[in-house]
Design a protein around this motif. Structure first.
Motif, short mmCIF file in Angstrom:
data_model
loop_
_atom_site.label_atom_id
_atom_site.label_comp_id
_atom_site.label_asym_id
_atom_site.label_seq_id
_atom_site.Cartn_x
_atom_site.Cartn_y
_atom_site.Cartn_z
N ARG A 11 -38.79 49.68 11.44
CA ARG A 11 -38.27 49.45 12.80
C ARG A 11 -37.81 50.80 13.35
NH1 ARG A 11 -36.61 45.20 16.00
NH2 ARG A 11 -34.92 45.69 17.43
N VAL A 12 -38.36 51.18 14.49
CA VAL A 12 -38.14 52.53 15.02
C VAL A 12 -37.83 52.45 16.51
CG1 VAL A 12 -39.68 53.61 13.32
CG2 VAL A 12 -40.60 52.83 15.51
N CYS A 13 -37.29 53.56 17.02
CA CYS A 13 -37.12 53.76 18.46
C CYS A 13 -37.93 55.01 18.82
CB CYS A 13 -35.66 53.96 18.83
SG CYS A 13 -35.40 54.29 20.59
N VAL A 14 -38.96 54.82 19.65
CA VAL A 14 -39.89 55.89 20.01
C VAL A 14 -39.71 56.25 21.47
CG1 VAL A 14 -42.31 56.60 20.00
CG2 VAL A 14 -41.54 54.85 18.40
N ARG A 15 -39.67 57.54 21.74
CA ARG A 15 -39.66 58.01 23.15
C ARG A 15 -41.04 58.60 23.45
NH1 ARG A 15 -37.21 62.46 20.51
NH2 ARG A 15 -38.35 64.39 20.96
N GLY A 16 -41.47 58.45 24.67
CA GLY A 16 -42.76 59.01 25.06
C GLY A 16 -42.98 58.79 26.54
N ILE A 17 -44.23 58.99 26.96
CA ILE A 17 -44.59 58.69 28.35
C ILE A 17 -45.74 57.68 28.33
CG2 ILE A 17 -43.87 60.94 29.24
CD1 ILE A 17 -46.89 61.65 29.32
N VAL A 18 -45.79 56.88 29.38
CA VAL A 18 -46.85 55.87 29.48
C VAL A 18 -48.16 56.56 29.84
CG1 VAL A 18 -47.63 53.81 30.72
CG2 VAL A 18 -45.19 54.10 30.18
N ASP A 31 -46.70 61.42 23.44
CA ASP A 31 -45.66 62.42 23.69
C ASP A 31 -45.95 63.14 25.00
OD1 ASP A 31 -44.12 62.00 21.42
OD2 ASP A 31 -45.42 63.25 20.18
N PRO A 32 -44.91 63.66 25.68
CA PRO A 32 -45.14 64.42 26.92
C PRO A 32 -45.96 65.66 26.63
CG PRO A 32 -42.81 63.84 26.66
CD PRO A 32 -43.49 63.53 25.36
N CYS A 62 -40.49 56.54 28.67
CA CYS A 62 -40.11 55.20 28.21
C CYS A 62 -39.63 55.24 26.77
CB CYS A 62 -41.30 54.25 28.34
SG CYS A 62 -42.68 54.65 27.24
N LEU A 63 -39.04 54.13 26.36
CA LEU A 63 -38.63 53.90 24.97
C LEU A 63 -39.31 52.62 24.48
CD1 LEU A 63 -34.75 54.48 25.11
CD2 LEU A 63 -36.51 56.13 24.44
#
Length: 731
Positions: free
Chosen positions: A80-87, A107-108, A147-148
């Motif tokens: 179970r993770v929390c990922v940041r990135g862009i759509v 990733d950006p 987004c997350l």
């Protein structure tokens, strides 16, 4: 909500439908889970907390999914993770007659211009799927938006199924409470609990104010707000003090429920204080021993003497039989039944499942061969005509030994002379249910039946005295001669082919094996789901590999007659491999079974695994348990499986389980009925008030026998009795 009610505020005793977002449909769904009032929902505490303050990049989680903030241990569904990135894209995908939503996150850009002289390196991406029309996701997931994603990541497929999606920003970098599945959206649960905490007209405290003050328990409302946060949002994970405050109150309610049930059961028996004396009959017991065909252990003989002496008295026996897996509890219960039948009276054996009831029916046949008379089976699957004939013979007294499931509790089941009630696996049956069966003796000769209950879970003496009082207990502390401990090994799932080879060799020797799968069928909505995790698919695969006549299947969704047929085929050797779910956890006794394979072993609790491996090694040949697991295992899962490989005694397994999971889980060891002995109390560290709990319960019983003056405690007892399926003697 009308303005007058909003001004009045929400009371924790109000119906749960008074909370925002919960209408009649949601209220019905919650009521099916024992949540009927506002206080019930507020006391549904978080099972974990998602720390979203430091989300990780797509590249980081794909390289090391288990690193970073702890969002819960990894399991077969992934970390179970929390990922940041862009759509990158958000599209609607037609699928099996429905439409799904897929969002690709990356990733950006690094910002460096591409010179074009070197081949572009493929950027890592994660595909997030929702297997329904997730309109809210589609409206928010615009290309280029930061987004997350929060959920379980399948690293191999770079995929997340049904994650939480939110736009990245300061409002999203939070600590968030996570709740058990209640059948309604978790966002609705958070909103409803926040409304209750903002408008309390009296906090629902299960501990009476006088006792909470005497025991110096901290104020409740502040701890509630600290643990739930504001709408499930916290600045940081709750402090240990707040969690301990709520955990202590849950532990007190759990202990009180045990004692209260025992006190109430004693009152229920007033006016029928005599039982039928069942004289000890040595010739009948000798014939039963001969029919059983094996020598009893010293502890079995001791338990038979203790129970026999109680049965011979006119004071109703209320005795608990404690014995670890494989110590021979069934033989002791049959000896008690033989003493009753020899005196001409009836015995009722109550089992929690149809599979276990069928097992008892077979086990009781030696008893009836030596004693004469009829055996009867009563389950919810009986056809009307068969049921009428069976109930008629029970009411006339023709059937002496009646085996059944909860169907025995029905009003139309009447006995001519019920003198002994035996309740096996009684942690799965509530106090009221056990008393309901015991009270059926009053409809016959007007006497109160003797009651013998069984538990396989050890409990330390300190808690036993507090929760069970001076309840007479017989203990089985040795295994039958010639039964060595079951050899337990871990086995990576990637080597399943070797397991199947071993099964083939075992069948060639005429032995039998269990194969436990973690679920019944494939989940069509979960792309992470490995089809071979399903019992139905596994049975088909093994049938192709070993021969269809060799493999049989049993699971909870089958019709009772299908389950009974599968079990009979396995017991008789017509099938040599029984594939099933945890329906085989208890009660199945097949001496020829020498191997049990538990697939997805990391998904099961230690006590459950210990019960399952107790299904093998019950005959002359040694038993083996293979714990098949996905790789890599989380450190905690590795410790748990290693502990089971190292330990064979149930008390040691229970202690290891407590030490590994700790006593601080606000959600308890489980969220529903058939759990372990204690959910919130820590047997290794009993609280000081445990020595005063019986006196407190007796004082309340004398002044407020229905707890009408203590409605919060009344509700807590009701919920605890359902949630923990109280594991002590019901008389």
């Amino acid at each position: 909500m009308p303005e007058s009610e909003r001004e009045r505020g929400i009371s924790w005793s109000d119906p749960v439908e008074k909370l925002p977002g919960i209408g009649p449909s949601s209220g019905k769904t919650l009521s099916e889970r024992g949540i009927t009032c506002v206080g019930d929902l507020v006391w549904t505490l978080p099972i974990a907390f998602d720390d979203l303050r430091a989300p990780r990049s797509v590249a980081e989680v794909l390289q090391d999914p288990a690193g970073g903030a702890d969002l819960g241990r990894a399991d077969a569904g992934g970390a179970r993770v929390c990922v940041r990135g862009i759509v990158k894209s958000a599209t609607v995908v037609p699928m099996r007659g429905r439409r799904a939503v897929r969002v690709i996150v990356a990733d950006p850009p690094s910002g460096a211009a591409d010179s074009g002289g070197a081949a572009k390196k493929k950027e890592p991406t994660i595909s997030a799927w929702w297997f329904f029309m997730a309109h809210a996701v589609l409206s928010a997931a615009k290309p280029g938006e930061p987004c997350l994603l929060v959920g379980r990541l399948n690293v191999e497929k770079r995929l997340m199924a049904h994650p939480d999606f939110m736009l990245d920003g300061p409002d999203g970098r939070i600590v968030r409470a996570r709740y058990p599945r209640l059948g309604i959206a978790e966002a609705t649960v958070r909103k409803a609990i926040a409304a209750a905490l903002d408008s309390p007209r009296g906090v629902s405290d299960p501990v009476p104010a006088r006792i909470a003050s005497r025991e110096k328990m901290p104020p409740l409302l502040a701890a509630m707000r600290a643990v739930h946060g504001r709408g499930g949002v916290l600045a940081e994970p709750p402090a240990d003090a707040a969690r301990a405050c709520l955990g202590e109150r849950l532990g007190w309610a759990e202990a009180f429920t045990h004692v209260w049930a025992r006190l109430g059961a004693g009152v229920a028996g007033e006016g029928a204080s005599r039982a039928r004396a069942l004289p000890r009959n040595e010739p009948a017991l000798a014939r039963l021993r001969a029919e059983l065909g094996f020598a009893l252990t010293a502890s079995q003989e001791r338990a038979i003497r203790e129970i026999g002496a109680d049965l011979a008295q006119t004071a109703p026996m209320r005795r608990l039989l404690l014995g670890d897996v494989g110590t021979g509890k069934t033989a002791v219960l049959l000896a008690a039944a033989a003493q009753c039948v020899a005196a001409g009276a009836q015995v009722a054996i109550l089992a929690p499942t149809g599979v276990l009831a069928e097992q008892y029916l077979d086990a009781a046949r030696p008893l009836m061969r030596q004693a004469g008379g009829e055996l009867g089976l009563v389950t919810g699957a009986d056809r009307s005509a068969v049921r009428r004939r069976t109930l008629g013979r029970i009411a006339r007294g023709d059937i002496k030994v009646v085996v059944g499931t909860h169907a025995l509790l029905s009003q139309d089941v009447q006995f001519a002379d019920l003198a002994l009630v035996i309740v096996d696996e009684q942690h799965r049956l509530g106090v009221a249910q056990r008393l309901s069966l015991a009270s059926k003796g009053l409809a016959g000769k007007g006497t109160r039946p003797h009651l013998l209950t069984v538990s396989a879970t050890p409990i330390p003496r300190t808690l036993a005295l507090a929760l069970r009082g001076e309840l007479p207990t017989s203990r089985l502390d040795e295994r039958p001669m010639g039964r060595p401990p079951v050899v337990t090994r871990t086995w990576p799932r990637a080597r399943m082919a070797k397991v199947i080879e071993r099964l083939g060799a075992l069948c060639a020797r005429g032995e039998r094996a269990f194969f436990v799968s973690p679920r019944i069928d494939v989940d069509p909505d979960d792309p992470n789901d490995d089809p071979s995790n399903a019992a139905i698919v596994r049975a088909e695969e093994l049938g192709r590999a070993l021969g269809p006549h060799i493999v049989t299947l049993v699971h909870g969704s089958m019709r009772p007659e299908e389950k009974a047929a599968a079990m009979r085929a396995f017991r008789r050797g017509e099938a040599q491999v029984l594939v099933g779910t945890t329906v085989i956890e208890v009660g199945i006794d097949v001496p020829e079974a020498t191997l049990i394979i538990v697939d997805g072993a990391e998904r099961f609790g230690l006590a459950q695994l210990h019960q399952m491996r107790g299904r093998v090694g019950r005959g002359a040949r040694p038993g083996t348990c293979l714990l098949v697991h996905d790789e890599p295992l989380s450190p905690l899962a590795q410790q748990r499986l290693d502990a089971l490989c190292r330990l064979s005694d149930g008390a040691q397994v229970a202690q290891a389980d407590l030490e590994l999971r700790g006593a601080g889980e606000l959600g308890g060891t489980r969220q529903s009925g058939s759990g372990e002995e204690l959910h919130y109390l820590d047997p290794l560290r009993p609280p000081p008030w445990i020595e005063r709990i019986e006196a407190d319960a007796r004082a309340l019983h004398a002044s407020d026998p229905l707890l009408e003056q203590h409605p919060d405690l009344q509700r807590a007892v009701r919920r605890a009795d359902v949630a923990i399926a109280v594991r002590e003697e019901a008389g």
